[in-house]
Motif scaffolding. Structure first.
Motif, PDB file in Angstrom:
ATOM      1  N   LEU A  69      25.007  53.064   3.831  1.00 30.54           N
ATOM      2  CA  LEU A  69      25.033  51.940   4.764  1.00 30.54           C
ATOM      3  C   LEU A  69      23.677  51.255   4.839  1.00 30.54           C
ATOM      4  O   LEU A  69      23.585  50.025   4.776  1.00 30.54           O
ATOM      5  CB  LEU A  69      25.463  52.425   6.150  1.00 30.54           C
ATOM      6  N   LEU A  73      22.871  47.382   3.217  1.00 28.43           N
ATOM      7  CA  LEU A  73      22.335  46.317   4.055  1.00 28.43           C
ATOM      8  C   LEU A  73      20.920  45.956   3.639  1.00 28.43           C
ATOM      9  O   LEU A  73      20.558  44.780   3.557  1.00 28.43           O
ATOM     10  CB  LEU A  73      22.350  46.766   5.525  1.00 28.43           C
ATOM     11  N   ALA A 254      24.003  41.525   8.694  1.00 28.49           N
ATOM     12  CA  ALA A 254      24.085  42.943   9.046  1.00 28.49           C
ATOM     13  C   ALA A 254      25.397  43.245   9.768  1.00 28.49           C
ATOM     14  O   ALA A 254      26.067  44.245   9.472  1.00 28.49           O
ATOM     15  CB  ALA A 254      22.898  43.338   9.920  1.00 28.49           C
ATOM     16  N   LEU A 258      28.056  45.720   8.020  1.00 30.12           N
ATOM     17  CA  LEU A 258      28.289  47.001   8.686  1.00 30.12           C
ATOM     18  C   LEU A 258      29.727  47.129   9.176  1.00 30.12           C
ATOM     19  O   LEU A 258      30.347  48.192   9.042  1.00 30.12           O
ATOM     20  CB  LEU A 258      27.310  47.171   9.850  1.00 30.12           C
ATOM     21  N   SER A 259      30.275  46.057   9.733  1.00 29.67           N
ATOM     22  CA  SER A 259      31.663  46.128  10.209  1.00 29.67           C
ATOM     23  C   SER A 259      32.612  46.329   9.032  1.00 29.67           C
ATOM     24  O   SER A 259      33.581  47.091   9.125  1.00 29.67           O
ATOM     25  CB  SER A 259      32.023  44.859  10.991  1.00 29.67           C
ATOM     26  N   LEU A 262      32.060  50.046   7.696  1.00 36.83           N
ATOM     27  CA  LEU A 262      32.600  51.048   8.619  1.00 36.83           C
ATOM     28  C   LEU A 262      34.121  51.091   8.548  1.00 36.83           C
ATOM     29  O   LEU A 262      34.725  52.165   8.663  1.00 36.83           O
ATOM     30  CB  LEU A 262      32.135  50.748  10.045  1.00 36.83           C
TER      31      LEU A 262
END
Length: 496
Positions: A69, A73, A254, A258-259, A262
């Motif tokens: 992760l 990013l 970001a 990230l969403s 995840l």
């Protein structure tokens, strides 16, 4: 980034074009392998960590996910900062973080601290690869070589080699010094990287920025001189360095990434809110980047660069296949075929050994399109072989499969890397290289989700075949994206 000018040794000088500065090679290679070595060295330490800290496999899996992760990013973000300010300072700052993460991980009292160390480690390893690509871009301009193919091949081979020795090194360190030694390894690596970077990476030079055709300073020339003030006290006669960093764009990127990651890691109904959040962040990010004068990712230029977008799409498809084989197929060899972890590792070793040979051969003789087509054919052949395997197949059939998978393992990574080098905006080489790694990690997440869906609670043969069909679909997509991309014909064969 300002190119480094090298002075010939005292005495007679050879006529001809200047040669690539070989002093840059050690820090470039070391920086680029910091991330993959930390991705692989911890694989054999997860079980001892769980036993020592009372953590379940699901919890220790975050030690792997946290690094992915942070890296997915951080690579394009740090790459963009390298484009703006040059590689030296970002390389030194990031590789220093690797040492900090090593110390924190070595002394960590609990799993939460270890996960935090892996996040720091992910960000710390973000500068190596974009810095190497930016340095190669500068050296390409200085020497007149369209592509420093030898060093590009060396970077690919170094990453292949790390994939071979990483788990073995992790096992050796864990056996000799316990699992904490896999974190302590980063302390000397960081010290060496910082020392090499400080001694060998070019310093920013104060010289006028060359205007582009529109009369504006060339962003690539500005990159190495961001802290050189003009008479007004501002860098490069324009906005100050900090004002050239698109912090809102980076923040939206970001949230978007990230969403998405995840959700891909655990695509369950209880995470229904993540896809809408991803879409909203994507819309806001695109709107922001189209309107700001100094975008983090210039979506107008990127959107008009169809060849580069196709390369990113190929990277996503290629790494879905690669990661599904490396982790998903390995899981079946243990649970469905009955091999021990050591035997499973030895069965996969030919993949990386063949990959090294293919990278070297393709780096010397192969054009980008030819290499990609070879990789596509290798992927499809390997997926078909997987569909023919079962619990009662002979062991040599697994070894043959590993050998066949070595072909795309060596061909695709090198060809994708060379594609980005040749297709990206020279002023955004660092961020473009970072985005390539981001799409690779997106592929890894898709592979992880496909593996979990195919296997369920047990990695049986039926689940392995379901996974092989998903891999085959990605491999066919990779082939179509390559075969019908006419722009690849314009990319020259490796030279230099």
């Amino acid at each position: 980034m300002t190119e480094r000018t090298t002075t010939a040794p005292t005495g007679a000088r050879r006529a001809g074009p200047p040669a690539l500065d070989r002093r840059l090679v050690p820090p470039m290679v070391l920086g680029s392998v910091l991330n993959p070595i930390n991705s692989t060295v911890i694989a054999v330490a997860l079980v001892p960590i769980g036993a020592a800290l009372g953590a379940s496999p699901a919890q220790t899996a975050w030690l792997v996910s946290a690094l992915y992760l942070a890296t997915a990013l951080g690579q394009p973000v740090v790459g963009r900062l390298i484009d703006l300010f040059g590689p030296r300072r970002l390389f030194l700052a990031s590789t220093s973080l690797v040492g900090v993460a090593g110390v924190v991980g070595t002394l960590a009292p609990n799993l939460g601290t270890l996960i935090a160390a892996r996040v720091v480690l992910g960000f710390g390893t973000c500068a190596g690869y974009p810095a190497a690509m930016a340095l190669l871009r500068a050296e390409s301009r200085r020497t007149g070589q369209e592509s420093p193919a030898g060093v590009l091949t060396l970077l690919a081979v170094a990453n292949q080699t790390v994939a071979v020795v990483g788990p073995l090194l992790g096992g050796l360190l864990t056996g000799l010094g316990g699992w904490r030694s896999t974190f302590a390894l980063n302390i000397p690596l960081s010290l060496l990287a910082v020392t090499l970077g400080a001694l060998r990476l070019p310093r920013p030079e104060a010289e006028p920025a060359k205007p582009d055709q529109a009369g504006h300073p060339d962003e690539a020339d500005q990159a190495g001189r961001a802290d050189q003030p003009d008479e007004a006290g501002q860098a490069d006669g324009g906005p100050g360095p900090l004002r050239r960093i698109d912090l809102p764009g980076m923040a939206l990127f970001a949230v978007l990434l990230l969403s998405l990651l995840l959700f891909l890691m655990h695509p369950h109904a209880d995470r229904w809110y993540l896809p809408p959040l991803t879409l909203a962040a994507a819309a806001a990010f695109t709107r922001r980047e189209r309107r700001t004068a100094q975008p983090f990712i210039d979506v107008r230029v990127l959107g008009g660069n169809t060849p580069l977008l196709l390369t990113y799409a190929r990277a996503l498809a290629a790494y879905v296949v690669a990661y599904a084989f490396l982790y998903g197929f390995a899981q079946w060899t243990e649970e469905g075929f009955g091999l021990t972890p050591l035997q499973a590792g030895l069965v996969q070793a030919p993949t990386f050994l063949v990959g090294i040979g293919v990278s070297v051969l393709a780096g010397r003789r192969g054009g980008v399109r030819t290499t990609l087509l070879v990789g596509a054919a290798g992927q499809i052949a390997a997926c078909l072989l997987m569909l023919a395997l079962g619990a009662h197949s002979p062991l040599w059939a697994l070894v043959v499969l590993a050998v066949v998978f070595g072909i795309p393992q060596g061909a695709n990574g090198l060809a994708l890397q060379n594609s980005v080098f040749r297709q990206s905006d020279p002023a955004r080489t660092g961020s473009s290289a970072g985005l390539l790694r981001t799409f690779a990690y997106l592929g890894s997440m898709v592979a992880a989700a496909a593996t979990a869906a195919a296997y369920g609670p047990h990695a049986g043969t039926a689940g392995m075949h379901h996974l092989a069909w998903v891999m085959l679909a990605a491999a066919v997509l990779f082939l179509l994206l390559t075969a019908f991309d006419r722009t690849l014909r314009a990319l020259p064969a490796a030279a230099g």
